[in-house]
Design an enzyme around this catalytic site. Structure first.
Site, PDB file in Angstrom:
ATOM      1  N   LYS A  57       0.800  -1.223   0.000  1.00 16.04           N
ATOM      2  CA  LYS A  57       0.000   0.000   0.000  1.00 16.04           C
ATOM      3  C   LYS A  57       0.834   1.276   0.000  1.00 16.04           C
ATOM      4  O   LYS A  57       0.373   2.327  -0.465  1.00 16.04           O
ATOM      5  CB  LYS A  57      -0.937   0.003   1.205  1.00 16.04           C
ATOM      6  CG  LYS A  57      -2.069  -1.013   1.148  1.00 16.04           C
ATOM      7  CD  LYS A  57      -3.151  -0.580   0.184  1.00 16.04           C
ATOM      8  CE  LYS A  57      -4.392  -1.447   0.311  1.00 16.04           C
ATOM      9  NZ  LYS A  57      -5.486  -0.993  -0.569  1.00 16.04           N
ATOM     10  N   SER A  82      -8.870  -0.269   6.532  1.00 16.94           N
ATOM     11  CA  SER A  82      -8.881  -1.215   7.644  1.00 16.94           C
ATOM     12  C   SER A  82      -7.504  -1.394   8.247  1.00 16.94           C
ATOM     13  O   SER A  82      -7.366  -2.041   9.279  1.00 16.94           O
ATOM     14  CB  SER A  82      -9.411  -2.581   7.171  1.00 16.94           C
ATOM     15  OG  SER A  82      -8.534  -3.147   6.212  1.00 16.94           O
ATOM     16  N   GLU A 208      -9.667 -14.230  -4.055  1.00 12.94           N
ATOM     17  CA  GLU A 208     -10.506 -13.670  -3.001  1.00 12.94           C
ATOM     18  C   GLU A 208     -10.824 -14.728  -1.965  1.00 12.94           C
ATOM     19  O   GLU A 208     -10.840 -15.928  -2.278  1.00 12.94           O
ATOM     20  CB  GLU A 208     -11.835 -13.174  -3.575  1.00 12.94           C
ATOM     21  CG  GLU A 208     -11.743 -11.978  -4.498  1.00 12.94           C
ATOM     22  CD  GLU A 208     -13.118 -11.510  -4.943  1.00 12.94           C
ATOM     23  OE1 GLU A 208     -13.470 -10.370  -4.620  1.00 12.94           O
ATOM     24  OE2 GLU A 208     -13.839 -12.283  -5.617  1.00 12.94           O
ATOM     25  N   GLY A 212     -15.824 -13.334   0.661  1.00 11.32           N
ATOM     26  CA  GLY A 212     -15.760 -12.011   0.044  1.00 11.32           C
ATOM     27  C   GLY A 212     -15.562 -12.086  -1.453  1.00 11.32           C
ATOM     28  O   GLY A 212     -14.565 -11.592  -1.978  1.00 11.32           O
ATOM     29  N   ASP A 214     -16.984 -10.655  -4.015  1.00 13.37           N
ATOM     30  CA  ASP A 214     -17.690  -9.603  -4.749  1.00 13.37           C
ATOM     31  C   ASP A 214     -17.113  -9.363  -6.139  1.00 13.37           C
ATOM     32  O   ASP A 214     -17.852  -9.115  -7.099  1.00 13.37           O
ATOM     33  CB  ASP A 214     -17.693  -8.294  -3.950  1.00 13.37           C
ATOM     34  CG  ASP A 214     -16.303  -7.873  -3.513  1.00 13.37           C
ATOM     35  OD1 ASP A 214     -15.670  -8.620  -2.746  1.00 13.37           O
ATOM     36  OD2 ASP A 214     -15.832  -6.806  -3.945  1.00 13.37           O
ATOM     37  N   SER A 308       1.081  -9.691  -0.687  1.00 11.34           N
ATOM     38  CA  SER A 308       0.774  -8.265  -0.556  1.00 11.34           C
ATOM     39  C   SER A 308       1.140  -7.638   0.778  1.00 11.34           C
ATOM     40  O   SER A 308       1.307  -6.413   0.853  1.00 11.34           O
ATOM     41  CB  SER A 308      -0.716  -8.022  -0.836  1.00 11.34           C
ATOM     42  OG  SER A 308      -1.513  -8.736   0.098  1.00 11.34           O
TER      43      SER A 308
END
Length: 325
Positions: A57, A82, A208, A212, A214, A308
């Site tokens: 990030k 989060s 995923e 979750g 989506d 990640s």
């Protein structure tokens, strides 16, 4: 003929790489003969758990924050997250001599909140199951005159995240597939832009948690689909719908989405710790889980994986590896 300019291009990712040089870490690529044997292919792990703030990030946060005007920097930055983007924006703000206010869920991992505060950010909490973090952050930014840097729904954020894949491919050469965790979709959008821009034939596989799914549902429907906020150990992927900008990229460039269970994520975390001697947080372990559990069919000979992040405290790590939450 009408053409639509994509929100992020290979040039954007390469420009972000130049901006991040000497600021973000060029993270290591790990190999494991045991992993290769289990998977039946050469696997290259891009370890963003060794990035600043412990996750990819920082790449996107700094790329976006560094482009703000002096007047914007003087007023400060707002974000919602989060945990990992929260830390990334907090550190980017500190590096650029400004302040940050972060909207975080009340149940965010304590270690991530503590790290965010340690970088000097102010924390504003909300209930992730009843509150709208975007609305809260937008209202806060408007009230205080802050520049809002979202965790994925921003071209400069996506471009910055794509530099992880760019570095991986510079080191490994052409790969047959690249596996990436998918939450809001920023890492995948940037990675797919970089990877397909350099090697159009590469197979982009998003991963995923089962609870979750989506993005998987959205790609199958051809439009963004919303689900109830998922309850999964992969807190960084506990989102209810993909981003609008990220989905516009991923629907063009992602070849498939696979799902992994929380137990498979736990097993991948244990494997990384015991065999690779590295700590990976649940969201960061999902692509490794997909490989170890055989969730990806027809694997090519050479596979890249974006690990990640590694932001999980010792107590929770031990509890997760023992089968808890």
């Amino acid at each position: 003929m009408t053409t639509t300019t994509p929100p992020v291009t290979l040039d954007d990712v390469q420009d972000a790489a130049t901006r991040l040089k000497g600021v973000a870490h060029r993270t290591p690529v790990l190999r494991s003969r045991t992993l290769d044997a289990l998977v039946g292919a050469e696997v290259f792990l891009k370890c963003e758990n060794f990035q600043r703030v412990g996750a990819f990030k920082f790449r996107g946060a700094y790329n976006a924050a560094s482009r703000l005007t002096p007047a914007q920097l003087a007023r400060g930055i707002a974000a919602y997250s989060s945990g990992n983007h929260a830390q990334a924006v907090a550190l980017a703000a500190r590096e650029l001599g400004t302040t940050a206010v972060i909207v975080m869920p009340e149940d965010a991992p304590p270690s991530k909140r503590a790290a965010t505060e340690g970088y000097g950010a102010e924390i504003v909490t909300y209930d992730r199951y009843t509150g709208d973090r975007v609305a809260i952050a937008e209202a806060l930014a408007a009230e205080r005159g802050l520049a809002l840097i979202p965790p994925y729904e921003h071209p400069h954020v996506m471009a910055g995240q794509g530099t992880a894949a760019l570095e991986l491919l510079e080191e490994t050469g052409e790969l047959g597939a690249l596996l990436t965790p998918v939450g809001g979709g920023g890492l995948m959008a940037g990675s797919a832009t970089a990877a397909k821009g350099l090697h159009p034939g590469i197979r982009m596989v998003g991963v995923e948690p089962e609870a979750g799914d989506d993005t998987k549902r959205s790609l199958e429907a051809g439009r963004r689909v919303s689900i109830p906020v998922p309850k999964t150990i992969a807190d960084g992927q506990a989102l209810h719908t993909p981003g609008e900008l990220t989905f516009s990229v991923n629907r063009r460039l992602v070849d498939e989405i696979v799902l992994v269970s929380d137990d498979e994520i736990r097993e991948a975390m244990r494997f990384a710790f015991e065999r690779l001697k590295t700590v990976v947080e649940p969201s960061g372990a999902t692509p490794l889980a997909a490989l170890l559990s055989g969730r990806v069919s027809g694997l090519p000979d050479r596979i890249g994986v974006i690990v990640s992040g590694g932001n999980v405290d010792a107590e929770r790590f031990a509890r997760l590896c023992a089968g808890g939450v």
